[in-house]
Design a protein around this motif. Structure first.
Motif, PDB file in Angstrom:
ATOM      1  N   GLU A 143       0.863  -1.178   0.000  1.00 55.21           N
ATOM      2  CA  GLU A 143       0.000   0.000   0.000  1.00 55.21           C
ATOM      3  C   GLU A 143       0.900   1.228   0.000  1.00 55.21           C
ATOM      4  OE1 GLU A 143      -3.938   1.971   2.009  1.00 55.21           O
ATOM      5  OE2 GLU A 143      -3.294  -0.027   2.644  1.00 55.21           O
ATOM      6  N   ILE A 144       0.526   2.207  -0.822  1.00 59.24           N
ATOM      7  CA  ILE A 144       1.377   3.370  -1.009  1.00 59.24           C
ATOM      8  C   ILE A 144       1.083   4.433   0.040  1.00 59.24           C
ATOM      9  CG2 ILE A 144       2.132   5.163  -2.619  1.00 59.24           C
ATOM     10  CD1 ILE A 144       2.746   2.179  -3.409  1.00 59.24           C
ATOM     11  N   ASP A 145       2.168   4.868   0.660  1.00 67.11           N
ATOM     12  CA  ASP A 145       2.165   6.002   1.573  1.00 67.11           C
ATOM     13  C   ASP A 145       3.575   6.580   1.524  1.00 67.11           C
ATOM     14  OD1 ASP A 145       3.726   4.236   3.077  1.00 67.11           O
ATOM     15  OD2 ASP A 145       2.238   3.979   4.656  1.00 67.11           O
ATOM     16  N   GLU A 146       3.833   7.587   2.312  1.00 65.19           N
ATOM     17  CA  GLU A 146       5.160   8.218   2.252  1.00 65.19           C
ATOM     18  C   GLU A 146       6.262   7.255   2.684  1.00 65.19           C
ATOM     19  OE1 GLU A 146       7.944  10.542   0.996  1.00 65.19           O
ATOM     20  OE2 GLU A 146       5.830  10.897   0.594  1.00 65.19           O
ATOM     21  N   THR A 147       5.979   6.350   3.617  1.00 60.34           N
ATOM     22  CA  THR A 147       6.969   5.355   4.039  1.00 60.34           C
ATOM     23  C   THR A 147       7.342   4.445   2.879  1.00 60.34           C
ATOM     24  OG1 THR A 147       6.122   5.416   6.298  1.00 60.34           O
ATOM     25  CG2 THR A 147       7.421   3.480   5.672  1.00 60.34           C
ATOM     26  N   ALA A 148       6.350   4.006   2.110  1.00 60.39           N
ATOM     27  CA  ALA A 148       6.621   3.154   0.944  1.00 60.39           C
ATOM     28  C   ALA A 148       7.452   3.905  -0.088  1.00 60.39           C
ATOM     29  CB  ALA A 148       5.307   2.682   0.317  1.00 60.39           C
ATOM     30  N   ARG A 149       7.082   5.156  -0.347  1.00 62.82           N
ATOM     31  CA  ARG A 149       7.852   5.941  -1.327  1.00 62.82           C
ATOM     32  C   ARG A 149       9.285   6.155  -0.854  1.00 62.82           C
ATOM     33  NH1 ARG A 149       2.782   8.131  -2.338  1.00 62.82           N
ATOM     34  NH2 ARG A 149       2.942   9.691  -0.713  1.00 62.82           N
ATOM     35  N   GLN A 150       9.464   6.419   0.441  1.00 64.83           N
ATOM     36  CA  GLN A 150      10.820   6.628   0.964  1.00 64.83           C
ATOM     37  C   GLN A 150      11.659   5.363   0.818  1.00 64.83           C
ATOM     38  OE1 GLN A 150      12.286   9.426   1.663  1.00 64.83           O
ATOM     39  NE2 GLN A 150      14.171   8.311   2.041  1.00 64.83           N
ATOM     40  N   LYS A 151      11.081   4.213   1.129  1.00 71.41           N
ATOM     41  CA  LYS A 151      11.810   2.951   0.965  1.00 71.41           C
ATOM     42  C   LYS A 151      12.159   2.721  -0.509  1.00 71.41           C
ATOM     43  CE  LYS A 151      11.991  -1.889   2.107  1.00 71.41           C
ATOM     44  NZ  LYS A 151      11.362  -3.044   2.707  1.00 71.41           N
ATOM     45  N   ALA A 152      11.227   3.051  -1.405  1.00 70.04           N
ATOM     46  CA  ALA A 152      11.490   2.908  -2.838  1.00 70.04           C
ATOM     47  C   ALA A 152      12.617   3.844  -3.273  1.00 70.04           C
ATOM     48  CB  ALA A 152      10.224   3.179  -3.642  1.00 70.04           C
ATOM     49  N   ARG A 153      12.644   5.048  -2.722  1.00 68.73           N
ATOM     50  CA  ARG A 153      13.728   5.991  -3.060  1.00 68.73           C
ATOM     51  C   ARG A 153      15.085   5.456  -2.597  1.00 68.73           C
ATOM     52  NH1 ARG A 153       9.949   9.840  -0.889  1.00 68.73           N
ATOM     53  NH2 ARG A 153       8.792  10.781  -2.607  1.00 68.73           N
ATOM     54  N   VAL A 154      15.098   4.826  -1.431  1.00 72.76           N
ATOM     55  CA  VAL A 154      16.352   4.223  -0.943  1.00 72.76           C
ATOM     56  C   VAL A 154      16.796   3.123  -1.906  1.00 72.76           C
ATOM     57  CG1 VAL A 154      17.382   2.815   0.894  1.00 72.76           C
ATOM     58  CG2 VAL A 154      16.012   4.832   1.479  1.00 72.76           C
ATOM     59  N   LEU A 155      15.865   2.250  -2.301  1.00 72.72           N
ATOM     60  CA  LEU A 155      16.212   1.193  -3.259  1.00 72.72           C
ATOM     61  C   LEU A 155      16.672   1.796  -4.585  1.00 72.72           C
ATOM     62  CD1 LEU A 155      13.330  -1.332  -2.515  1.00 72.72           C
ATOM     63  CD2 LEU A 155      15.768  -1.623  -1.970  1.00 72.72           C
ATOM     64  N   PHE A 156      16.001   2.852  -5.018  1.00 70.57           N
ATOM     65  CA  PHE A 156      16.359   3.526  -6.268  1.00 70.57           C
ATOM     66  C   PHE A 156      17.778   4.091  -6.203  1.00 70.57           C
ATOM     67  CE2 PHE A 156      15.767   6.965  -9.464  1.00 70.57           C
ATOM     68  CZ  PHE A 156      15.291   6.197 -10.518  1.00 70.57           C
ATOM     69  N   SER A 157      18.215   4.486  -5.013  1.00 71.28           N
ATOM     70  CA  SER A 157      19.548   5.093  -4.853  1.00 71.28           C
ATOM     71  C   SER A 157      20.681   4.100  -5.124  1.00 71.28           C
ATOM     72  CB  SER A 157      19.696   5.697  -3.455  1.00 71.28           C
ATOM     73  OG  SER A 157      19.865   4.682  -2.479  1.00 71.28           O
ATOM     74  N   TYR A 158      20.392   2.806  -5.151  1.00 68.69           N
ATOM     75  CA  TYR A 158      21.425   1.807  -5.439  1.00 68.69           C
ATOM     76  C   TYR A 158      21.739   1.698  -6.932  1.00 68.69           C
ATOM     77  CZ  TYR A 158      20.998   0.315  -0.613  1.00 68.69           C
ATOM     78  OH  TYR A 158      21.005   0.283   0.761  1.00 68.69           O
ATOM     79  N   PHE A 159      20.907   2.289  -7.759  1.00 65.18           N
ATOM     80  CA  PHE A 159      21.132   2.245  -9.201  1.00 65.18           C
ATOM     81  C   PHE A 159      22.214   3.240  -9.588  1.00 65.18           C
ATOM     82  CE2 PHE A 159      17.128   0.204  -8.778  1.00 65.18           C
ATOM     83  CZ  PHE A 159      16.999  -0.642  -9.872  1.00 65.18           C
TER      84      PHE A 159
END
Length: 167
Positions: A143-159
Motif C-alpha cells: 500500500e502506497i504512503d510516504e513510508t513506501a515511497r521513501q523505501k522505494a527511493r532508498v532502493l532507487f539510490s542503489y542504481f
C-alpha cells in the motif's frame, strides 16, 4: 539509463510489502482501492477473476520463460516501453507516468518489467496498492504512503547511471 549493480541485487529479492501465499488471499484487500499490478501472472490472475487493475505492467514472460497466457486487457490504453533486464530506463519511467496520468493502462515492456515496482511506488498516490509476484513464494502487496515511497527511493539510490543508446 539506470543499472542495478550485481552487489545490490539481493536487496531486491526481499518482499517490498506484505507477502501473501496466493492471489486469493490478496483479493479482500483490494475493494475500493486503486490497484496497480507488475507482472504477467499477477495481472492475469486478477483479470481472470474479473478484477481490472488501473495499471498493469507486463513483459510477456514469467521467471524468464514466455508467459503463454499474456494478459489481454481489453479497454485499457496500451503503452509500449523499452527496459532491459536489471535496468530502469527513462522510457519505462515516462511510460509509467503516462499510465498514471490517465488509467486504465497496460504498459507492455520490451525487456523486463521486474524493477518497474520501484518507480511505480515512487510515483503512485497515497492509498493505491501495488501488487507483484514474488517468485516461488506468492504475491506481494504494497500500500502506497510516504513510508513506501521513501523505501522505494532508498532502493532507487542503489542504481548507477549507465550511458547507452537505449532510451
Amino acid at each position: 539509463m539506470l543499472h542495478l549493480p550485481d552487489e545490490f541485487r539481493d536487496l531486491f529479492k526481499r518482499p517490498f510489502g506484505i507477502l501473501f501465499p496466493d492471489i486469493t488471499d490478496v483479493i479482500p484487500h483490494l475493494a475500493g482501492k486503486i490497484v496497480y499490478t507488475v507482472g504477467d501472472v499477477v495481472t492475469d490472475s486478477l483479470l481472470s477473476r474479473g478484477i481490472y487493475p488501473d495499471i498493469a505492467v507486463i513483459d510477456g514472460y514469467t521467471m524468464r520463460s514466455p508467459f503463454l497466457k499474456t494478459p489481454l486487457y481489453v479497454g485499457a490504453r496500451q503503452i509500449r516501453v523499452v527496459n532491459p533486464a536489471g535496468m530502469i530506463t527513462p522510457d519505462l519511467i515516462a511510460g509509467l507516468e503516462e499510465a498514471l496520468s490517465d488509467p486504465p493502462a497496460l504498459v507492455f515492456v520490451d525487456g523486463e518489467e521486474d524493477l518497474a515496482v520501484i518507480p511505480l511506488v515512487i510515483a503512485s498516490p497515497d492509498g493505491a496498492i501495488v501488487l507483484y509476484g514474488q517468485p516461488n513464494e506468492g504475491v506481494v502487496l504494497r500500500e502506497i504512503d510516504e513510508t513506501a515511497r521513501q523505501k522505494a527511493r532508498v532502493l532507487f539510490s542503489y542504481f548507477v547511471t549507465e550511458n547507452t543508446s537505449i532510451k
